[in-house]
Design a protein around this motif. Structure first.
Motif, PDB file in Angstrom:
ATOM      1  N   LEU A 205       4.775  17.456   3.389  1.00  0.00           N
ATOM      2  CA  LEU A 205       5.734  18.509   3.740  1.00  0.00           C
ATOM      3  C   LEU A 205       5.032  19.839   4.019  1.00  0.00           C
ATOM      4  O   LEU A 205       5.523  20.649   4.810  1.00  0.00           O
ATOM      5  CB  LEU A 205       6.758  18.677   2.620  1.00  0.00           C
ATOM      6  N   LYS A 206       3.889  20.061   3.377  1.00  0.00           N
ATOM      7  CA  LYS A 206       3.145  21.300   3.618  1.00  0.00           C
ATOM      8  C   LYS A 206       2.477  21.305   4.991  1.00  0.00           C
ATOM      9  O   LYS A 206       2.162  22.373   5.530  1.00  0.00           O
ATOM     10  CB  LYS A 206       2.089  21.498   2.537  1.00  0.00           C
ATOM     11  N   LYS A 207       2.263  20.126   5.558  1.00  0.00           N
ATOM     12  CA  LYS A 207       1.505  20.033   6.803  1.00  0.00           C
ATOM     13  C   LYS A 207       2.366  19.837   8.044  1.00  0.00           C
ATOM     14  O   LYS A 207       1.860  19.959   9.156  1.00  0.00           O
ATOM     15  CB  LYS A 207       0.484  18.887   6.713  1.00  0.00           C
ATOM     16  N   VAL A 208       3.645  19.509   7.884  1.00  0.00           N
ATOM     17  CA  VAL A 208       4.507  19.383   9.065  1.00  0.00           C
ATOM     18  C   VAL A 208       5.009  20.770   9.446  1.00  0.00           C
ATOM     19  O   VAL A 208       5.157  21.651   8.599  1.00  0.00           O
ATOM     20  CB  VAL A 208       5.688  18.428   8.803  1.00  0.00           C
ATOM     21  N   SER A 209       5.286  20.961  10.725  1.00  0.00           N
ATOM     22  CA  SER A 209       5.565  22.309  11.211  1.00  0.00           C
ATOM     23  C   SER A 209       6.989  22.514  11.721  1.00  0.00           C
ATOM     24  O   SER A 209       7.338  23.635  12.093  1.00  0.00           O
ATOM     25  CB  SER A 209       4.578  22.651  12.343  1.00  0.00           C
ATOM     26  N   THR A 210       7.814  21.482  11.769  1.00  0.00           N
ATOM     27  CA  THR A 210       9.169  21.637  12.299  1.00  0.00           C
ATOM     28  C   THR A 210      10.188  21.142  11.290  1.00  0.00           C
ATOM     29  O   THR A 210       9.877  20.329  10.405  1.00  0.00           O
ATOM     30  CB  THR A 210       9.347  20.851  13.614  1.00  0.00           C
ATOM     31  N   ALA A 211      11.417  21.619  11.450  1.00  0.00           N
ATOM     32  CA  ALA A 211      12.505  21.155  10.585  1.00  0.00           C
ATOM     33  C   ALA A 211      12.775  19.675  10.804  1.00  0.00           C
ATOM     34  O   ALA A 211      13.139  18.954   9.861  1.00  0.00           O
ATOM     35  CB  ALA A 211      13.774  21.972  10.866  1.00  0.00           C
ATOM     36  N   ARG A 212      12.604  19.214  12.028  1.00  0.00           N
ATOM     37  CA  ARG A 212      12.801  17.781  12.306  1.00  0.00           C
ATOM     38  C   ARG A 212      11.818  16.930  11.520  1.00  0.00           C
ATOM     39  O   ARG A 212      12.193  15.920  10.913  1.00  0.00           O
ATOM     40  CB  ARG A 212      12.613  17.524  13.801  1.00  0.00           C
ATOM     41  N   ASP A 213      10.556  17.338  11.497  1.00  0.00           N
ATOM     42  CA  ASP A 213       9.544  16.551  10.816  1.00  0.00           C
ATOM     43  C   ASP A 213       9.735  16.617   9.302  1.00  0.00           C
ATOM     44  O   ASP A 213       9.488  15.628   8.601  1.00  0.00           O
ATOM     45  CB  ASP A 213       8.148  17.041  11.197  1.00  0.00           C
ATOM     46  N   ARG A 214      10.184  17.767   8.800  1.00  0.00           N
ATOM     47  CA  ARG A 214      10.485  17.841   7.366  1.00  0.00           C
ATOM     48  C   ARG A 214      11.641  16.910   7.018  1.00  0.00           C
ATOM     49  O   ARG A 214      11.652  16.283   5.959  1.00  0.00           O
ATOM     50  CB  ARG A 214      10.816  19.291   6.971  1.00  0.00           C
ATOM     51  N   MET A 215      12.608  16.807   7.918  1.00  0.00           N
ATOM     52  CA  MET A 215      13.714  15.893   7.687  1.00  0.00           C
ATOM     53  C   MET A 215      13.240  14.441   7.691  1.00  0.00           C
ATOM     54  O   MET A 215      13.644  13.635   6.839  1.00  0.00           O
ATOM     55  CB  MET A 215      14.801  16.080   8.752  1.00  0.00           C
ATOM     56  N   ILE A 216      12.358  14.103   8.624  1.00  0.00           N
ATOM     57  CA  ILE A 216      11.863  12.724   8.697  1.00  0.00           C
ATOM     58  C   ILE A 216      11.141  12.345   7.415  1.00  0.00           C
ATOM     59  O   ILE A 216      11.392  11.278   6.829  1.00  0.00           O
ATOM     60  CB  ILE A 216      10.926  12.561   9.913  1.00  0.00           C
ATOM     61  N   VAL A 217      10.236  13.205   6.940  1.00  0.00           N
ATOM     62  CA  VAL A 217       9.501  12.913   5.705  1.00  0.00           C
ATOM     63  C   VAL A 217      10.463  12.762   4.534  1.00  0.00           C
ATOM     64  O   VAL A 217      10.364  11.827   3.728  1.00  0.00           O
ATOM     65  CB  VAL A 217       8.460  14.014   5.421  1.00  0.00           C
ATOM     66  N   THR A 218      11.429  13.668   4.429  1.00  0.00           N
ATOM     67  CA  THR A 218      12.385  13.634   3.318  1.00  0.00           C
ATOM     68  C   THR A 218      13.238  12.376   3.362  1.00  0.00           C
ATOM     69  O   THR A 218      13.469  11.721   2.328  1.00  0.00           O
ATOM     70  CB  THR A 218      13.285  14.879   3.348  1.00  0.00           C
ATOM     71  N   TRP A 219      13.721  12.023   4.535  1.00  0.00           N
ATOM     72  CA  TRP A 219      14.577  10.841   4.654  1.00  0.00           C
ATOM     73  C   TRP A 219      13.798   9.552   4.394  1.00  0.00           C
ATOM     74  O   TRP A 219      14.348   8.597   3.830  1.00  0.00           O
ATOM     75  CB  TRP A 219      15.240  10.813   6.029  1.00  0.00           C
TER      76      TRP A 219
ATOM     77  N   LYS B  89       0.850  -1.181   0.000  1.00  0.00           N
ATOM     78  CA  LYS B  89       0.000   0.000   0.000  1.00  0.00           C
ATOM     79  C   LYS B  89       0.890   1.236   0.000  1.00  0.00           C
ATOM     80  O   LYS B  89       1.610   1.500   0.963  1.00  0.00           O
ATOM     81  CB  LYS B  89      -0.899  -0.003   1.231  1.00  0.00           C
ATOM     82  N   MET B  90       0.859   1.979  -1.090  1.00  0.00           N
ATOM     83  CA  MET B  90       1.759   3.123  -1.247  1.00  0.00           C
ATOM     84  C   MET B  90       0.993   4.433  -1.085  1.00  0.00           C
ATOM     85  O   MET B  90      -0.237   4.482  -1.169  1.00  0.00           O
ATOM     86  CB  MET B  90       2.442   3.072  -2.610  1.00  0.00           C
ATOM     87  N   LEU B  91       1.751   5.488  -0.881  1.00  0.00           N
ATOM     88  CA  LEU B  91       1.189   6.838  -0.823  1.00  0.00           C
ATOM     89  C   LEU B  91       1.000   7.368  -2.238  1.00  0.00           C
ATOM     90  O   LEU B  91       1.712   6.955  -3.163  1.00  0.00           O
ATOM     91  CB  LEU B  91       2.131   7.755  -0.042  1.00  0.00           C
ATOM     92  N   PRO B  92       0.059   8.283  -2.456  1.00  0.00           N
ATOM     93  CA  PRO B  92      -0.140   8.833  -3.801  1.00  0.00           C
ATOM     94  C   PRO B  92       1.090   9.597  -4.280  1.00  0.00           C
ATOM     95  O   PRO B  92       1.968   9.961  -3.497  1.00  0.00           O
ATOM     96  CB  PRO B  92      -1.349   9.760  -3.632  1.00  0.00           C
ATOM     97  N   ASP B  93       1.150   9.833  -5.585  1.00  0.00           N
ATOM     98  CA  ASP B  93       2.331  10.482  -6.182  1.00  0.00           C
ATOM     99  C   ASP B  93       2.617  11.845  -5.564  1.00  0.00           C
ATOM    100  O   ASP B  93       3.771  12.250  -5.444  1.00  0.00           O
ATOM    101  CB  ASP B  93       2.133  10.627  -7.700  1.00  0.00           C
ATOM    102  N   ASP B  94       1.563  12.573  -5.203  1.00  0.00           N
ATOM    103  CA  ASP B  94       1.770  13.897  -4.615  1.00  0.00           C
ATOM    104  C   ASP B  94       1.799  13.865  -3.087  1.00  0.00           C
ATOM    105  O   ASP B  94       1.736  14.909  -2.433  1.00  0.00           O
ATOM    106  CB  ASP B  94       0.682  14.865  -5.090  1.00  0.00           C
ATOM    107  N   GLY B  95       1.902  12.662  -2.509  1.00  0.00           N
ATOM    108  CA  GLY B  95       1.860  12.525  -1.060  1.00  0.00           C
ATOM    109  C   GLY B  95       3.000  13.235  -0.354  1.00  0.00           C
ATOM    110  O   GLY B  95       2.805  13.863   0.696  1.00  0.00           O
ATOM    111  N   ARG B  96       4.182  13.181  -0.942  1.00  0.00           N
ATOM    112  CA  ARG B  96       5.339  13.815  -0.303  1.00  0.00           C
ATOM    113  C   ARG B  96       5.121  15.316  -0.149  1.00  0.00           C
ATOM    114  O   ARG B  96       5.320  15.882   0.939  1.00  0.00           O
ATOM    115  CB  ARG B  96       6.591  13.536  -1.121  1.00  0.00           C
ATOM    116  N   GLY B  97       4.728  15.966  -1.232  1.00  0.00           N
ATOM    117  CA  GLY B  97       4.505  17.408  -1.185  1.00  0.00           C
ATOM    118  C   GLY B  97       3.408  17.785  -0.217  1.00  0.00           C
ATOM    119  O   GLY B  97       3.516  18.778   0.514  1.00  0.00           O
ATOM    120  N   ARG B  98       2.360  17.004  -0.178  1.00  0.00           N
ATOM    121  CA  ARG B  98       1.243  17.299   0.726  1.00  0.00           C
ATOM    122  C   ARG B  98       1.647  17.131   2.186  1.00  0.00           C
ATOM    123  O   ARG B  98       1.233  17.902   3.054  1.00  0.00           O
ATOM    124  CB  ARG B  98       0.057  16.399   0.369  1.00  0.00           C
TER     125      ARG B  98
END
Length: 394
Positions: A188-202, A177-186
């Motif tokens: 990243l728009k909803k996380v509020s800290t640099a740590r959480d942006r790093m987690i999503v990116t990694w 079960k995968m995330l949609p193609d635009d899931g990453r961008g969506r």
């Protein structure tokens, strides 16, 4: 099993040993050790992760035996098949009363592990509790398959393989079960800290398991070219299995590693993208507390509350990811879905090269990658074009 105890009160007990080592056993309600369970779990004293998993799978079964008023010596194969059906396996027999009410059934992988645990446990019982009939029914063999021969050293000389009548049937291929193609961008728009942006990116760019990410130490990160370890020219990380992490996060893989003059060598080496490096520096320069670097030295920390600066647990990381998914309109999402997206993207970019995908994501074998991700995407342009040609539409 002795006198009757209170149903459902048998419990798993964690034992802290010297040198930050841990062990698990199973206790009766009054605190006495469940001798047969302890004898079984002692076989895995050197494998704490395995021992913990087996303990929790076994204690659920032992609680069920208590509910059913079944003594170990009275258990038969049909009872075990009925239990496997109750926890999620497909069996064609009456199951009786529900078990684990309010909890999800076991997944395919967990059912396979549970079947192995039950077989090994009952075959290893002492003479007092051993049933000759059950032992005969469980101790089966089968002819080796091609996969067995491929995996085994000198597999061509194997004439029989151990079989488990409790094991669930494999469906052939698994469809992640995968995330949609635009899931990453969506996300990243909803996380509020640099740590959480790093987690999503990694998670997206590195294909990390959440236990691997939460178990990373700063010393594991070699984020520039030609680092002192000399094991990879490009920026990379070393995924090292540690049992003593303060947040109890553990990498699944157990590749040997060592610290030489303050530099990590070994472990499972994974490449790092420029965007991963960028989000790391943004996090370290804006949110990471200095005390954490000189204290526990772990990468991901809590950013608020009484536990500020303490290592972030896997439960905390999963909760953050889930909340971001709900805010982004993606529903209830899990970090492992990003790993599925990563594997599929690597396969697409490499022309279906299973070896590249295996090494990029740290899988143990190419066969695992092929089983999970090797099937064709029914929404891919090539797939759609082939069908339309068959249908005479082009």
């Amino acid at each position: 099993m002795g006198r009757r105890r209170v149903v459902g009160q048998i419990r798993v007990q964690e034992i802290f040993l010297t040198g930050s080592r841990r062990s698990w056993t199973i206790l009766w309600p009054e605190g006495a050790v469940h001798e047969e369970a302890d004898r079984f779990l002692c076989r895995y004293d050197g494998e704490p992760g395995t021992q913990r998993t087996y303990a929790y799978l076994l204690v659920d079964h032992l609680r069920w035996l208590e509910r059913e008023a079944l003594h170990l010596a009275a258990v038969r194969l049909r009872d075990l098949q009925r239990y496997m059906g109750i926890v999620g396996a497909e069996v064609r027999i009456p199951l009786g009363e529900p078990w684990r009410v309010g909890k999800r059934p076991y997944g395919t992988a967990t059912l396979g592990t549970a079947a192995s645990v039950l077989k090994a446990f009952y075959l290893g019982l002492s003479n007092e509790h051993r049933s000759a009939e059950l032992r005969r029914d469980l101790d089966r063999v089968r002819l080796p398959s091609k996969a067995d021969r491929d995996r085994a050293l000198l597999g061509h000389v194997k004439s029989t393989m151990s079989a488990n009548p409790l094991a669930p049937r494999h469906s052939g291929r698994r469809h992640p079960k995968m995330l949609p193609d635009d899931g990453r961008g969506r996300l990243l728009k909803k996380v509020s800290t640099a740590r959480d942006r790093m987690i999503v990116t990694w998670l997206y760019d590195g294909g990390f398991r959440i236990g691997e990410m939460c178990g990373l130490h700063l010393a594991d990160l070699h984020l520039r070219e030609n680092t002192e370890c000399a094991q990879a020219r490009a920026a990379h990380v070393h995924i090292c299995h540690r049992e003593a992490n303060a947040n109890k996060a553990r990498a699944k893989t157990k590749h040997p590693w060592e610290l030489v003059n303050g530099v990590v060598h070994g472990g499972l080496i994974r490449r790092v993208s420029p965007e991963m490096v960028h989000t790391y520096f943004a996090y370290m320069t804006t949110e990471y507390p200095r005390a954490a670097a000189t204290g526990h030295g772990m990468l991901l920390v809590q950013l608020a509350g009484e536990e500020y600066g303490q290592p972030l647990s896997t439960a905390g990381a999963r909760s953050m990811f889930r909340r971001a998914g709900l805010r982004a309109g993606l529903g209830r999402v899990h970090p492992h879905q990003a790993r599925h997206n990563f594997a599929t993207a690597v396969l697409d970019a490499s022309g279906g090269n299973l070896t590249i995908a295996r090494d990029a994501g740290g899988w143990a074998s190419s066969a695992t990658v092929d089983e999970i991700y090797g099937h064709t995407d029914i929404h891919a342009p090539q797939f759609d074009a082939a069908l339309r040609k068959v249908w005479g539409e082009q």
